[in-house]
Write a protein that holds these residues in place. Structure first.
Motif, PDB file in Angstrom:
ATOM      1  N   LEU A  27       0.833  -1.187   0.000  1.00  0.00           N
ATOM      2  CA  LEU A  27       0.000   0.000   0.000  1.00  0.00           C
ATOM      3  C   LEU A  27       0.877   1.250   0.000  1.00  0.00           C
ATOM      4  N   SER A  28       0.402   2.273  -0.672  1.00  0.00           N
ATOM      5  CA  SER A  28       1.080   3.566  -0.684  1.00  0.00           C
ATOM      6  C   SER A  28       0.102   4.645  -0.258  1.00  0.00           C
ATOM      7  N   CYS A  29       0.631   5.685   0.349  1.00  0.00           N
ATOM      8  CA  CYS A  29      -0.188   6.828   0.742  1.00  0.00           C
ATOM      9  C   CYS A  29       0.592   8.089   0.389  1.00  0.00           C
ATOM     10  N   ALA A  30       0.077   8.821  -0.576  1.00  0.00           N
ATOM     11  CA  ALA A  30       0.713  10.066  -0.999  1.00  0.00           C
ATOM     12  C   ALA A  30       0.090  11.234  -0.250  1.00  0.00           C
ATOM     13  N   ALA A  31       0.918  12.040   0.385  1.00  0.00           N
ATOM     14  CA  ALA A  31       0.439  13.138   1.222  1.00  0.00           C
ATOM     15  C   ALA A  31       0.724  14.485   0.586  1.00  0.00           C
ATOM     16  N   SER A  32      -0.176  15.405   0.788  1.00  0.00           N
ATOM     17  CA  SER A  32       0.019  16.793   0.366  1.00  0.00           C
ATOM     18  C   SER A  32      -0.675  17.708   1.355  1.00  0.00           C
ATOM     19  N   GLY A  33      -0.282  18.985   1.336  1.00  0.00           N
ATOM     20  CA  GLY A  33      -0.923  19.954   2.212  1.00  0.00           C
ATOM     21  C   GLY A  33      -0.359  19.988   3.622  1.00  0.00           C
ATOM     22  N   LEU A  34       0.740  19.286   3.845  1.00  0.00           N
ATOM     23  CA  LEU A  34       1.415  19.323   5.148  1.00  0.00           C
ATOM     24  C   LEU A  34       2.911  19.183   4.925  1.00  0.00           C
ATOM     25  N   THR A  35       3.678  19.625   5.908  1.00  0.00           N
ATOM     26  CA  THR A  35       5.129  19.437   5.857  1.00  0.00           C
ATOM     27  C   THR A  35       5.387  18.016   6.322  1.00  0.00           C
ATOM     28  N   PHE A  36       5.411  17.125   5.357  1.00  0.00           N
ATOM     29  CA  PHE A  36       5.332  15.687   5.604  1.00  0.00           C
ATOM     30  C   PHE A  36       6.383  15.206   6.595  1.00  0.00           C
ATOM     31  N   ASN A  37       7.600  15.688   6.456  1.00  0.00           N
ATOM     32  CA  ASN A  37       8.680  15.139   7.286  1.00  0.00           C
ATOM     33  C   ASN A  37       8.637  15.610   8.732  1.00  0.00           C
ATOM     34  N   ARG A  38       7.584  16.317   9.125  1.00  0.00           N
ATOM     35  CA  ARG A  38       7.412  16.725  10.523  1.00  0.00           C
ATOM     36  C   ARG A  38       6.397  15.857  11.257  1.00  0.00           C
ATOM     37  N   PHE A  39       5.716  14.970  10.530  1.00  0.00           N
ATOM     38  CA  PHE A  39       4.584  14.253  11.118  1.00  0.00           C
ATOM     39  C   PHE A  39       4.780  12.745  11.113  1.00  0.00           C
ATOM     40  N   ALA A  40       4.472  12.114  12.261  1.00  0.00           N
ATOM     41  CA  ALA A  40       4.335  10.663  12.271  1.00  0.00           C
ATOM     42  C   ALA A  40       3.164  10.275  11.374  1.00  0.00           C
ATOM     43  N   MET A  41       3.257   9.072  10.813  1.00  0.00           N
ATOM     44  CA  MET A  41       2.205   8.570   9.920  1.00  0.00           C
ATOM     45  C   MET A  41       1.802   7.164  10.360  1.00  0.00           C
ATOM     46  N   GLY A  42       0.588   6.807  10.044  1.00  0.00           N
ATOM     47  CA  GLY A  42       0.130   5.494  10.454  1.00  0.00           C
ATOM     48  C   GLY A  42      -0.813   4.866   9.451  1.00  0.00           C
ATOM     49  N   TRP A  43      -0.954   3.558   9.579  1.00  0.00           N
ATOM     50  CA  TRP A  43      -1.948   2.792   8.826  1.00  0.00           C
ATOM     51  C   TRP A  43      -2.920   2.166   9.814  1.00  0.00           C
ATOM     52  N   PHE A  44      -4.178   2.303   9.506  1.00  0.00           N
ATOM     53  CA  PHE A  44      -5.257   1.733  10.292  1.00  0.00           C
ATOM     54  C   PHE A  44      -6.088   0.838   9.371  1.00  0.00           C
ATOM     55  N   ARG A  45      -6.893  -0.015   9.970  1.00  0.00           N
ATOM     56  CA  ARG A  45      -7.804  -0.821   9.159  1.00  0.00           C
ATOM     57  C   ARG A  45      -9.114  -1.013   9.899  1.00  0.00           C
ATOM     58  N   GLN A  46     -10.148  -1.231   9.103  1.00  0.00           N
ATOM     59  CA  GLN A  46     -11.468  -1.474   9.660  1.00  0.00           C
ATOM     60  C   GLN A  46     -12.150  -2.566   8.859  1.00  0.00           C
ATOM     61  N   ALA A  47     -12.448  -3.653   9.549  1.00  0.00           N
ATOM     62  CA  ALA A  47     -13.177  -4.763   8.936  1.00  0.00           C
ATOM     63  C   ALA A  47     -14.665  -4.580   9.204  1.00  0.00           C
ATOM     64  N   PRO A  48     -15.522  -5.183   8.388  1.00  0.00           N
ATOM     65  CA  PRO A  48     -16.974  -5.042   8.588  1.00  0.00           C
ATOM     66  C   PRO A  48     -17.386  -5.460   9.999  1.00  0.00           C
ATOM     67  N   GLY A  49     -18.144  -4.600  10.648  1.00  0.00           N
ATOM     68  CA  GLY A  49     -18.644  -4.908  11.974  1.00  0.00           C
ATOM     69  C   GLY A  49     -17.633  -4.761  13.091  1.00  0.00           C
ATOM     70  N   LYS A  50     -16.441  -4.276  12.759  1.00  0.00           N
ATOM     71  CA  LYS A  50     -15.403  -4.121  13.782  1.00  0.00           C
ATOM     72  C   LYS A  50     -14.955  -2.667  13.880  1.00  0.00           C
ATOM     73  N   GLU A  51     -14.318  -2.343  14.984  1.00  0.00           N
ATOM     74  CA  GLU A  51     -13.796  -0.997  15.166  1.00  0.00           C
ATOM     75  C   GLU A  51     -12.501  -0.815  14.371  1.00  0.00           C
ATOM     76  N   ARG A  52     -12.228   0.441  14.053  1.00  0.00           N
ATOM     77  CA  ARG A  52     -10.980   0.741  13.363  1.00  0.00           C
ATOM     78  C   ARG A  52      -9.817   0.476  14.326  1.00  0.00           C
ATOM     79  N   GLU A  53      -8.763  -0.154  13.826  1.00  0.00           N
ATOM     80  CA  GLU A  53      -7.615  -0.460  14.659  1.00  0.00           C
ATOM     81  C   GLU A  53      -6.334   0.037  13.992  1.00  0.00           C
ATOM     82  N   LYS A  54      -5.369   0.421  14.835  1.00  0.00           N
ATOM     83  CA  LYS A  54      -4.080   0.846  14.316  1.00  0.00           C
ATOM     84  C   LYS A  54      -3.255  -0.380  13.985  1.00  0.00           C
ATOM     85  N   VAL A  55      -2.723  -0.405  12.793  1.00  0.00           N
ATOM     86  CA  VAL A  55      -1.950  -1.542  12.306  1.00  0.00           C
ATOM     87  C   VAL A  55      -0.456  -1.278  12.451  1.00  0.00           C
ATOM     88  N   ALA A  56      -0.032  -0.084  12.033  1.00  0.00           N
ATOM     89  CA  ALA A  56       1.386   0.249  12.050  1.00  0.00           C
ATOM     90  C   ALA A  56       1.534   1.755  12.065  1.00  0.00           C
TER      91      ALA A  56
END
Length: 124
Positions: A20-49
């Motif tokens: 997976l890739s995530c292209a960011a704009s509108g922020l000074t990217f190298n100042r911010f931590a980034m994360g991946w989350f996921r949400q399966a049907p019927g479940k809460e969103r969870e942080k993956v990495a």
């Protein structure tokens, strides 16, 4: 205005890989931590990495440790999630998120902006 655009999702058989890739704009990217989350049907969103602003620290949920790898390219304002040995239980919509504050120490983050999500489906 922060924009996060995910790509790379799809349908894969169990044991397969996706990146997976995530292209960011509108922020000074190298100042911010980034994360991946996921949400399966019927479940809460969870942080993956998550990855610190420098890329020097990472976090993984226990369920994906040893299979997923998060990385970032600050020159290209992009964060990646390499997913190997995929399992049916990894099926979910995967979201990219940027931290709500700059220069946070470590890979933990409180999501300030979200992407639209990309579907990952793993067949058994």
């Amino acid at each position: 205005q922060v924009q996060l655009v995910e790509s790379g999702g799809g349908l894969v058989q169990a044991g397969g890989s996706l990146r997976l890739s995530c292209a960011a704009s509108g922020l000074t990217f190298n100042r911010f931590a980034m994360g991946w989350f996921r949400q399966a049907p019927g479940k809460e969103r969870e942080k993956v990495a998550a990855i610190s602003w420098s890329g020097g620290s990472t976090y993984y949920a226990d369920s994906v440790k040893g299979r997923f790898t998060i990385s970032r390219d600050n020159a290209k304002n992009t964060v990646f999630l390499q997913m190997n040995s995929l399992k049916p239980e990894d099926t979910a919509v995967y979201y990219c998120a940027s931290d709500s504050i700059q220069w946070r120490l470590g890979p933990s983050l409180s999501a300030g902006s979200w992407g639209q999500g990309t579907q990952v489906t793993v067949s058994s």
